[in-house]
Design an enzyme around this catalytic site. Sequence first.
Site, mmCIF file in Angstrom:
data_model
loop_
_atom_site.group_PDB
_atom_site.id
_atom_site.type_symbol
_atom_site.label_atom_id
_atom_site.label_comp_id
_atom_site.label_asym_id
_atom_site.label_seq_id
_atom_site.Cartn_x
_atom_site.Cartn_y
_atom_site.Cartn_z
ATOM 1 N N TYR A 121 -2.585 1.764 1.250
ATOM 2 C CA TYR A 121 -0.993 1.162 0.985
ATOM 3 C C TYR A 121 -1.573 -0.903 -0.384
ATOM 4 O O TYR A 121 -2.580 -1.020 0.373
ATOM 5 C CB TYR A 121 -1.321 -0.198 2.402
ATOM 6 C CG TYR A 121 -0.765 0.815 3.984
ATOM 7 C CD1 TYR A 121 -1.885 1.806 4.126
ATOM 8 C CD2 TYR A 121 0.091 1.184 4.707
ATOM 9 C CE1 TYR A 121 -1.087 2.304 5.712
ATOM 10 C CE2 TYR A 121 0.467 2.259 5.555
ATOM 11 C CZ TYR A 121 -0.374 2.993 5.818
ATOM 12 O OH TYR A 121 0.200 3.037 6.929
ATOM 13 N N LYS B 102 4.572 3.211 13.381
ATOM 14 C CA LYS B 102 5.268 3.784 15.175
ATOM 15 C C LYS B 102 6.447 3.866 15.725
ATOM 16 O O LYS B 102 6.572 4.488 16.926
ATOM 17 C CB LYS B 102 4.847 1.878 15.140
ATOM 18 C CG LYS B 102 3.401 1.221 15.513
ATOM 19 C CD LYS B 102 2.452 1.543 15.821
ATOM 20 C CE LYS B 102 1.109 1.505 15.929
ATOM 21 N NZ LYS B 102 0.184 2.551 15.295
ATOM 22 N N TYR C 74 -3.123 0.185 14.941
ATOM 23 C CA TYR C 74 -2.835 1.456 14.115
ATOM 24 C C TYR C 74 -2.509 2.958 14.518
ATOM 25 O O TYR C 74 -1.983 3.634 14.046
ATOM 26 C CB TYR C 74 -3.513 1.279 12.233
ATOM 27 C CG TYR C 74 -2.992 1.996 11.473
ATOM 28 C CD1 TYR C 74 -1.537 1.354 10.835
ATOM 29 C CD2 TYR C 74 -3.362 3.330 11.258
ATOM 30 C CE1 TYR C 74 -1.044 2.951 9.081
ATOM 31 C CE2 TYR C 74 -2.673 4.250 10.508
ATOM 32 C CZ TYR C 74 -1.820 4.228 9.603
ATOM 33 O OH TYR C 74 -1.167 4.217 8.585
HETATM 34 P P1 FAD Z 1 15.564 10.439 15.123
HETATM 35 O O1 FAD Z 1 14.388 11.028 15.277
HETATM 36 O O2 FAD Z 1 17.082 9.615 15.052
HETATM 37 O O3 FAD Z 1 16.681 11.860 16.282
HETATM 38 C C1 FAD Z 1 17.583 11.447 17.022
HETATM 39 C C2 FAD Z 1 18.412 12.651 17.587
HETATM 40 O O4 FAD Z 1 19.811 12.669 18.139
HETATM 41 C C3 FAD Z 1 19.103 13.455 16.000
HETATM 42 O O5 FAD Z 1 18.751 14.665 15.780
HETATM 43 C C4 FAD Z 1 20.365 13.337 15.303
HETATM 44 O O6 FAD Z 1 20.786 13.946 15.299
HETATM 45 C C5 FAD Z 1 20.666 13.428 17.020
HETATM 46 N N1 FAD Z 1 22.296 12.505 17.539
HETATM 47 C C6 FAD Z 1 22.956 11.229 17.092
HETATM 48 N N2 FAD Z 1 24.579 11.370 16.731
HETATM 49 C C7 FAD Z 1 24.475 12.226 18.414
HETATM 50 C C8 FAD Z 1 25.270 11.997 18.924
HETATM 51 N N3 FAD Z 1 26.654 11.691 18.871
HETATM 52 N N4 FAD Z 1 25.237 13.475 20.048
HETATM 53 C C9 FAD Z 1 23.911 14.308 20.198
HETATM 54 N N5 FAD Z 1 23.245 13.786 19.015
HETATM 55 C C10 FAD Z 1 23.272 13.079 18.442
HETATM 56 N N6 FAD Z 1 7.088 7.244 12.613
HETATM 57 C C11 FAD Z 1 6.408 7.332 12.956
HETATM 58 O O7 FAD Z 1 5.624 7.721 14.002
HETATM 59 N N7 FAD Z 1 5.541 7.603 12.041
HETATM 60 C C12 FAD Z 1 5.745 7.262 10.556
HETATM 61 O O8 FAD Z 1 4.510 7.545 10.040
HETATM 62 C C13 FAD Z 1 7.018 7.143 10.497
HETATM 63 N N8 FAD Z 1 7.287 6.703 9.160
HETATM 64 C C14 FAD Z 1 8.204 6.952 8.637
HETATM 65 C C15 FAD Z 1 8.996 7.088 7.536
HETATM 66 C C16 FAD Z 1 10.810 6.637 7.048
HETATM 67 C C17 FAD Z 1 10.621 7.017 5.859
HETATM 68 C C18 FAD Z 1 11.228 6.530 8.502
HETATM 69 C C19 FAD Z 1 13.143 6.412 7.238
HETATM 70 C C20 FAD Z 1 11.038 6.401 9.374
HETATM 71 C C21 FAD Z 1 9.567 6.879 10.029
HETATM 72 N N9 FAD Z 1 8.913 6.771 11.163
HETATM 73 C C22 FAD Z 1 7.405 6.908 11.669
HETATM 74 C C23 FAD Z 1 10.283 6.833 12.635
HETATM 75 C C24 FAD Z 1 10.596 8.319 13.168
HETATM 76 O O9 FAD Z 1 11.413 8.619 12.197
HETATM 77 C C25 FAD Z 1 11.478 7.716 13.630
HETATM 78 O O10 FAD Z 1 11.451 6.654 14.261
HETATM 79 C C26 FAD Z 1 11.407 8.835 15.146
HETATM 80 O O11 FAD Z 1 12.620 9.701 14.326
HETATM 81 C C27 FAD Z 1 12.455 8.315 16.247
HETATM 82 O O12 FAD Z 1 12.927 9.445 16.540
HETATM 83 P P2 FAD Z 1 14.411 9.518 18.536
HETATM 84 O O13 FAD Z 1 14.240 11.051 18.535
HETATM 85 O O14 FAD Z 1 13.904 8.567 19.039
HETATM 86 O O15 FAD Z 1 15.532 9.566 17.363
HETATM 87 C C1 PHB Z 2 4.755 8.699 6.052
HETATM 88 O O1 PHB Z 2 5.298 9.438 5.911
HETATM 89 O O2 PHB Z 2 3.211 9.549 6.237
HETATM 90 C C2 PHB Z 2 3.865 7.522 6.959
HETATM 91 C C3 PHB Z 2 5.308 6.232 6.392
HETATM 92 C C4 PHB Z 2 4.188 5.282 7.213
HETATM 93 C C5 PHB Z 2 3.706 4.662 7.539
HETATM 94 C C6 PHB Z 2 2.147 6.163 7.025
HETATM 95 C C7 PHB Z 2 2.832 7.409 6.709
HETATM 96 O O3 PHB Z 2 3.065 3.946 7.635
#
Ligand code: FAD
Ligand code: PHB
Length: 391
Positions: free
Chosen positions: A201, A297, A385
Amino acid sequence: MRTQIGIVGAGPAGLVLAHLLHLHGIESVVVETRSRKYIEERVRAGLLEQGTVNLLIETGVGERLQRECLTHHGIELRFNRRGHRIDFDALTGGKTVTIYAQHEVIKDLVAARLAAGLPLILEAENVSVHGLNSASPSIRFRMAGEEQEVHCDYIAGCDGFHGICRPSIPDGVLTEFERVYPFGWLGILAKAPPSSEELVYNYHERGFALLTMRTREISRLYLQVPHDEDINSWPDDRIWSELRLRTAVDGDWKLNEGPIFQKNIAPMRSYVVEPMQYGKMFLAGDAAHIVPPTGAKGLNLAVADVRIMAQAFAEFYATGKTHLLENYSQKCLRRVWKAQRFSWWMTSMLHRFDTDNAFDQRRQLAELDYVTSSRAAMTTLAENYVGLPWD
Ligand code: FAD
Ligand code: PHB
């Protein structure tokens, strides 16, 4: 169609919930708008807490994860051209974090669901939820030109931040808490071996940068950029030169470079709705809360929510008691707010907010100096973390 739990969304929240319910002998139908290819290739998170990893392994979907993941025992905080290691082993009694891409978790969960012959409806159109306060709520959608309806006992809204479940709750029921940041993360995947064994980081006067990875051959790298940045203004050369500047250290460390094969910009936001329930519908994961990715997270919180939800449904179907369902929101929110606090703190410490504010820069550097020199402060960072206890 009729089922016990209708699940909207096949992200980590929806698929882990469906899997846990199946292990409890509870039926569910998952309804997702996107295709299998789309959900299995969408590049998102990469870092899993030990609790998340343990849950996947203990419930039988962690076999490939165990084979392919990378286990990390610390992270590095880099500022003023020097790196400082936060040693999770020493500070948390041996806890670790794991690198394994979110879309690989999705692949494992989809494969398990299909192998068990359980319903997963993909490419559903016009998904909507109805009768949230009735004895039999339902999910409606269009499939191959035909209207379909799934009647259920309860609905799990797992459809992410832009889904339809949360907006289907009548006005005045939910209270929203929000902070939008004036920057986003430009993320790339590059065919280059990680430059460091662990995540780095970087705090820099030009903005934050994060070095992470997906495998021993693929680097995942992020740069802080303005929130309205156009990805087209970031050709590969500019990305590499900015990464080199922001990650530079005194000594012989070198940033490994290689062909970039994926590029995107994600906005940064902190968001919570209270309560995470309305009538017969329960919200989980990004549908109820968003954290900036600095604390890694989001996915882990989604898994923690549905673990609590699955326990509550298990109690209800085993005994008829609704005690755990009634406490679902309160129980999740306690953990959610601690993750919000940590994610906000990491974001505030590591990003450049106002380039002209010399006081804030000195304050951030003092905080980084403190966090990397006081064992008490390092322990606070490390225990958050790696993930706070589930219960
Ligand atoms: P989502 O993954 O958004 O899933 C929701 C699903 O619902 C999707 O498949 C979507 O297509 C579907 N959907 C949407 N609308 C509808 C509808 N109307 N009808 C039916 N289906 C629908 N988290 C971590 O813990 N560690 C990390 O390292 C981390 N890094 C990240 C890095 C980036 C750049 C980003 C953007 C996010 C990161 N996150 C990380 C966050 C993590 O990706 C999300 O918090 C996670 O995807 C949440 O899961 P979810 O199932 O709640 O939602
Ligand atoms: C990852 O995408 O690997 C990732 C993203 C955010 C973090 C750590 C790892 O804080």
